[in-house]
Design a protein around this motif. Structure first.
Motif, PDB file in Angstrom:
ATOM      1  N   PRO A 102      -7.402   1.539  -2.178  1.00 25.23           N
ATOM      2  CA  PRO A 102      -6.596   3.100  -1.980  1.00 25.23           C
ATOM      3  C   PRO A 102      -6.642   3.172  -0.436  1.00 25.23           C
ATOM      4  O   PRO A 102      -5.201   3.546  -0.192  1.00 25.23           O
ATOM      5  N   GLU A 103      -7.720   2.384   0.552  1.00 27.13           N
ATOM      6  CA  GLU A 103      -7.807   2.760   2.026  1.00 27.13           C
ATOM      7  C   GLU A 103      -6.186   1.583   2.399  1.00 27.13           C
ATOM      8  O   GLU A 103      -5.308   1.826   3.425  1.00 27.13           O
ATOM      9  N   TYR A 104      -6.263   0.591   1.337  1.00 30.97           N
ATOM     10  CA  TYR A 104      -5.374  -0.508   1.671  1.00 30.97           C
ATOM     11  C   TYR A 104      -3.899  -0.387   1.337  1.00 30.97           C
ATOM     12  O   TYR A 104      -2.776   0.000   1.888  1.00 30.97           O
ATOM     13  N   LEU A 105      -3.971   0.933   0.502  1.00 31.07           N
ATOM     14  CA  LEU A 105      -2.471   1.053  -0.406  1.00 31.07           C
ATOM     15  C   LEU A 105      -2.006   2.315   0.784  1.00 31.07           C
ATOM     16  O   LEU A 105      -0.584   2.521   0.788  1.00 31.07           O
ATOM     17  N   ALA A 106      -3.008   3.222   0.959  1.00 27.61           N
ATOM     18  CA  ALA A 106      -2.493   4.254   1.654  1.00 27.61           C
ATOM     19  C   ALA A 106      -1.736   4.236   3.295  1.00 27.61           C
ATOM     20  O   ALA A 106      -0.978   4.436   4.080  1.00 27.61           O
ATOM     21  N   ARG A 107      -2.597   2.812   3.841  1.00 25.09           N
ATOM     22  CA  ARG A 107      -2.602   2.551   5.187  1.00 25.09           C
ATOM     23  C   ARG A 107      -1.165   1.452   5.144  1.00 25.09           C
ATOM     24  O   ARG A 107      -0.358   1.582   6.402  1.00 25.09           O
ATOM     25  N   GLY A 108      -0.753   0.917   4.485  1.00 25.70           N
ATOM     26  CA  GLY A 108       0.102   0.528   3.971  1.00 25.70           C
ATOM     27  C   GLY A 108       1.591   1.826   3.896  1.00 25.70           C
ATOM     28  O   GLY A 108       2.918   1.566   4.676  1.00 25.70           O
ATOM     29  N   VAL A 165       0.131   9.889   9.521  1.00 26.91           N
ATOM     30  CA  VAL A 165      -1.052  10.636   9.386  1.00 26.91           C
ATOM     31  C   VAL A 165      -1.168  11.170   9.032  1.00 26.91           C
ATOM     32  O   VAL A 165      -2.190  11.479   7.996  1.00 26.91           O
ATOM     33  N   ILE A 166      -0.183  12.182   8.282  1.00 26.93           N
ATOM     34  CA  ILE A 166      -0.038  13.549   7.512  1.00 26.93           C
ATOM     35  C   ILE A 166      -0.312  12.794   6.373  1.00 26.93           C
ATOM     36  O   ILE A 166      -0.888  12.917   5.361  1.00 26.93           O
ATOM     37  N   SER A 167       0.899  11.401   6.227  1.00 25.24           N
ATOM     38  CA  SER A 167       1.093  11.075   5.045  1.00 25.24           C
ATOM     39  C   SER A 167      -0.207  10.432   4.395  1.00 25.24           C
ATOM     40  O   SER A 167      -0.398  10.223   3.369  1.00 25.24           O
ATOM     41  N   TYR A 168      -0.628   9.307   5.164  1.00 23.82           N
ATOM     42  CA  TYR A 168      -1.522   8.756   4.856  1.00 23.82           C
ATOM     43  C   TYR A 168      -2.999   9.709   3.518  1.00 23.82           C
ATOM     44  O   TYR A 168      -3.544   9.102   3.289  1.00 23.82           O
ATOM     45  N   PHE A 169      -3.308  10.175   3.894  1.00 24.99           N
ATOM     46  CA  PHE A 169      -4.280  11.407   3.531  1.00 24.99           C
ATOM     47  C   PHE A 169      -4.409  11.639   1.859  1.00 24.99           C
ATOM     48  O   PHE A 169      -4.518  11.323   1.348  1.00 24.99           O
ATOM     49  N   PRO A 170      -3.194  12.522   1.747  1.00 27.45           N
ATOM     50  CA  PRO A 170      -2.711  12.803   0.691  1.00 27.45           C
ATOM     51  C   PRO A 170      -2.163  11.288  -0.549  1.00 27.45           C
ATOM     52  O   PRO A 170      -1.945  10.603  -1.418  1.00 27.45           O
ATOM     53  N   ALA A 171      -1.844   9.769   0.080  1.00 24.85           N
ATOM     54  CA  ALA A 171      -1.337   9.119   0.208  1.00 24.85           C
ATOM     55  C   ALA A 171      -2.672   8.511  -0.767  1.00 24.85           C
ATOM     56  O   ALA A 171      -3.390   7.653  -1.537  1.00 24.85           O
ATOM     57  N   ARG A 172      -3.747   8.161   0.272  1.00 23.67           N
ATOM     58  CA  ARG A 172      -5.272   7.516  -0.382  1.00 23.67           C
ATOM     59  C   ARG A 172      -5.836   8.336  -0.862  1.00 23.67           C
ATOM     60  O   ARG A 172      -6.303   7.875  -2.318  1.00 23.67           O
ATOM     61  N   PHE A 229      -3.954  10.008  -3.519  1.00 24.57           N
ATOM     62  CA  PHE A 229      -3.011   9.889  -5.639  1.00 24.57           C
ATOM     63  C   PHE A 229      -3.654   8.503  -5.035  1.00 24.57           C
ATOM     64  O   PHE A 229      -3.773   8.095  -7.004  1.00 24.57           O
ATOM     65  N   PHE A 230      -3.527   7.276  -4.775  1.00 28.79           N
ATOM     66  CA  PHE A 230      -3.974   5.870  -4.998  1.00 28.79           C
ATOM     67  C   PHE A 230      -5.887   5.666  -5.886  1.00 28.79           C
ATOM     68  O   PHE A 230      -6.221   5.495  -6.376  1.00 28.79           O
ATOM     69  N   GLU A 255      -9.056   5.268 -10.174  1.00 32.89           N
ATOM     70  CA  GLU A 255     -10.100   6.473 -11.244  1.00 32.89           C
ATOM     71  C   GLU A 255      -9.419   6.276 -12.821  1.00 32.89           C
ATOM     72  O   GLU A 255     -10.347   6.314 -13.916  1.00 32.89           O
ATOM     73  N   ARG A 256      -8.860   6.754 -12.793  1.00 37.08           N
ATOM     74  CA  ARG A 256      -7.497   6.377 -13.971  1.00 37.08           C
ATOM     75  C   ARG A 256      -8.129   5.449 -14.791  1.00 37.08           C
ATOM     76  O   ARG A 256      -7.545   5.581 -16.287  1.00 37.08           O
ATOM     77  N   ARG A 257      -6.954   4.089 -14.231  1.00 38.45           N
ATOM     78  CA  ARG A 257      -7.221   3.312 -14.288  1.00 38.45           C
ATOM     79  C   ARG A 257      -8.624   2.373 -14.990  1.00 38.45           C
ATOM     80  O   ARG A 257      -8.908   1.922 -16.296  1.00 38.45           O
ATOM     81  N   LEU A 258      -9.544   2.791 -14.207  1.00 38.90           N
ATOM     82  CA  LEU A 258     -11.004   2.362 -14.455  1.00 38.90           C
ATOM     83  C   LEU A 258     -12.041   2.810 -15.758  1.00 38.90           C
ATOM     84  O   LEU A 258     -12.304   2.779 -16.683  1.00 38.90           O
TER      85      LEU A 258
END
Length: 173
Positions: free
Chosen positions: A27-33, A146-153, A155-156, A161-164
């Protein structure tokens, strides 16, 4: 009945949401993207995607997430409004560079003296205008990233968690 192009246009948000949901990775990798894509989507650069790919590789973030976020931010429906705001922000910081009067003068030169003289006038105007738009885009893009990072993280993390959870349930049977 709704026209076909309008139906397709209304399906685009769902399409991009599904594309983002299907991304796999930390999620960190995807949110930074996503954050980098939002930032780059705010810059007034024509070849954004071509520039975005090597930047994502350099910063080791998700290229696909960055490209999708950039497309969501900078698309034909938002680009005019977005560049106008970038122009306003940039011209507030650099009031003597690239004013609306200069743009109006450029249009007059093209109308009165022809395209060749207009292109020469644009060459003189080009750097200042690009500087104002670029500064406005950066000042608009940094907080949005910066604002988009937190909801994206978040979300991911939820998607992960749902996948797991689904994977654990599948393994029980």
């Amino acid at each position: 009945m709704m026209p076909l192009f309008l139906q397709k246009l209304l399906r685009l948000p769902r399409y991009y949401l599904l594309r983002i949901k299907r991304l796999k990775g930390d999620p960190e990798y995807l949110a930074r993207g996503v954050a980098l894509g939002v930032f780059m989507g705010n810059l007034p650069l024509v070849p954004q995607t071509l520039l975005l790919i090597p930047i994502t590789v350099y910063f080791r973030v998700s290229t696909v997430a960055a490209v999708i976020a950039s497309i969501i931010v900078n698309n034909p429906l938002t680009v005019t409004f977005q560049y106008y705001i970038a122009w306003k922000i940039g011209s507030a910081i650099l009031p003597d560079k690239g004013s609306m009067e200069q743009l109006h003068h450029l249009l007059q030169v093209i109308a009165e003296q022809g395209l060749i003289d207009g292109l020469a006038a644009f060459g003189r105007l080009g750097f200042d205008t690009l500087l104002v738009l670029l500064l406005g885009g950066i000042l608009m893009g940094v907080p949005m990233a910066v604002i988009s990072y937190f909801p994206a993280r978040k979300f991911f993390c939820i998607v992960r968690e749902r996948r797991l959870k689904r994977h654990r349930l599948d393994n029980r049977t």
